[in-house]
Design a protein around this motif. Structure first.
Motif, PDB file in Angstrom:
ATOM      1  N   ASP A  54      44.105  24.849   7.172  1.00 41.96           N
ATOM      2  CA  ASP A  54      43.840  23.545   7.846  1.00 41.96           C
ATOM      3  C   ASP A  54      42.423  23.074   7.265  1.00 41.96           C
ATOM      4  N   CYS A  57      39.194  20.799   9.821  1.00 40.16           N
ATOM      5  CA  CYS A  57      39.796  20.802  11.053  1.00 40.16           C
ATOM      6  C   CYS A  57      39.223  20.368  12.012  1.00 40.16           C
ATOM      7  N   GLY A  60      40.122  20.322  16.008  1.00 40.79           N
ATOM      8  CA  GLY A  60      41.145  20.775  16.029  1.00 40.79           C
ATOM      9  C   GLY A  60      42.415  19.971  16.090  1.00 40.79           C
ATOM     10  N   THR A  63      44.857  21.150  13.576  1.00 36.60           N
ATOM     11  CA  THR A  63      45.377  22.429  13.907  1.00 36.60           C
ATOM     12  C   THR A  63      46.547  22.294  14.717  1.00 36.60           C
ATOM     13  N   ILE A  75      47.699  30.368  10.562  1.00 41.09           N
ATOM     14  CA  ILE A  75      46.936  29.294  10.418  1.00 41.09           C
ATOM     15  C   ILE A  75      45.453  29.539  10.288  1.00 41.09           C
ATOM     16  N   ALA A  77      42.034  27.716  10.203  1.00 37.72           N
ATOM     17  CA  ALA A  77      41.458  26.266  10.165  1.00 37.72           C
ATOM     18  C   ALA A  77      40.055  26.354   9.815  1.00 37.72           C
ATOM     19  N   TRP A  93      44.249  28.643  22.049  1.00 39.92           N
ATOM     20  CA  TRP A  93      45.113  28.846  20.593  1.00 39.92           C
ATOM     21  C   TRP A  93      45.935  30.096  20.807  1.00 39.92           C
ATOM     22  N   VAL A  97      46.464  31.577  15.031  1.00 40.33           N
ATOM     23  CA  VAL A  97      45.450  30.529  14.664  1.00 40.33           C
ATOM     24  C   VAL A  97      44.033  31.388  14.632  1.00 40.33           C
TER      25      VAL A  97
END
Length: 235
Positions: A54, A57, A60, A63, A75, A77, A93, A97
Motif C-alpha cells: 500500500d 497509505c 490508513g 490500507t 499488507i 503500508a 489492525w 498489516v
C-alpha cells in the motif's frame, strides 16, 4: 503558489494529519471508491499467501480498503509523512498489516524488499517529483504470477466540464474546509496538482511506457465521475 513536492509535501501532510480523516470523511464516495479500486486488483482467495504493498497509505484509508478486499494478505503500508503514518498506525489492525515510514523510492533502505504480488497506489503518483521513476521502482518490486498495480487518483478525463466541476468543488468546498483547519495551502496545492497532472488517458500511457501491460482506465461513480479513476495494469 509553489508546487509542494517530496519532503515539503510530507511536512505539509504532517501538519494536516490530525484533521485529515474528518475532511475526507465528508467527501461523498471517498472510502467506497478506494474499496472499489482495491477490489479491482482482483486478488484471489482473499489475498491468502499474497504480499501486497500500500503505497502512500496516508492515515490508513487505502490500507483499510485493501484489507477489506484481501483480508488474508500480508499488507505493507508505507508513507513519507511521519504524521500521517502515526495516525494510521494508531488505529486497530490485524497482525498481517504493518506500517513503514519511507518514500517509495527508498523502500529498500527501510527494509522493504520484493517481490510483491500486487501494489495499490492511492493519491501517490501525482504527488511525487518523478512519477516515471516511481513507476519503475514499483514495477521492480512486483513479481509473478500476479504482478498487479492499481493506481487510484484524481486524474481528470480531459473534458472541460469535468475540469470545471473540479475547480468549482475546490473553490467552494475543499479549500474553505481546509482553511478552517489552518491547512489551506495544502488544499490549494491539491487543486493545482490535479489540474497540472496527467489526464486518465495520459496516466494509462505513462504506465504502459513504464512497462506495465494490459493497462486499463476504470471510472468511479457519483460527482467524481470523470475526476477520479482507477488505472490498473500488470508487470
Amino acid at each position: 503558489m509553489t508546487m509542494l513536492r517530496d519532503s515539503d509535501l510530507a511536512a505539509a501532510f504532517d501538519r494536516a494529519a490530525t484533521t485529515y480523516d474528518r475532511l475526507v470523511a465528508a467527501n461523498p464516495g471517498y472510502h467506497s471508491h478506494l474499496r472499489r479500486s482495491a477490489r479491482r486488483l482482483r486478488l484471489p482467495g482473499g489475498g491468502a499467501g499474497l504480499r501486497v504493498l500500500d503505497l502512500g497509505c496516508g492515515t490508513g484509508a487505502s490500507t483499510a480498503a485493501l484489507l477489506r478486499a484481501a483480508p488474508y494478505a500480508e499488507i505493507t503500508a508505507v508513507d513519507a509523512s511521519a504524521g500521517m503514518l502515526e495516525r494510521a498506525a494508531a488505529k486497530p489492525w490485524p497482525p498481517n498489516v504493518r506500517f513503514v515510514h519511507a518514500p517509495v523510492e527508498r523502500l529498500a533502505d527501510a527494509g522493504v524488499h520484493g517481490p510483491f504480488d500486487a501494489a495499490f497506489a492511492a493519491y501517490l503518483l501525482r504527488n511525487v517529483t518523478d512519477p516515471d521513476g516511481v513507476l519503475a521502482a514499483i514495477r521492480a518490486l512486483l513479481g509473478p504470477p500476479l504482478g498487479r498495480l492499481a493506481v487510484h487518483d484524481y486524474t481528470l478525463s480531459g473534458s472541460p466540464l469535468h475540469r470545471a466541476v473540479w475547480a468549482a468543488v475546490c473553490r467552494g468546498i475543499i479549500i474553505p474546509a481546509g482553511s478552517l483547519t489552518g491547512n489551506a495551502d495544502l488544499y490549494r496545492y491539491l487543486q493545482r496538482s490535479v489540474e497540472g497532472f496527467d489526464t486518465a488517458a495520459e496516466l494509462r500511457d505513462r504506465m504502459a511506457a513504464a512497462g506495465f501491460r494490459d493497462v486499463r482506465v476504470l471510472p468511479v461513480s457519483g460527482w467524481q465521475t470523470g475526476i477520479v479513476h482507477t488505472v490498473v495494469g500488470r508487470r
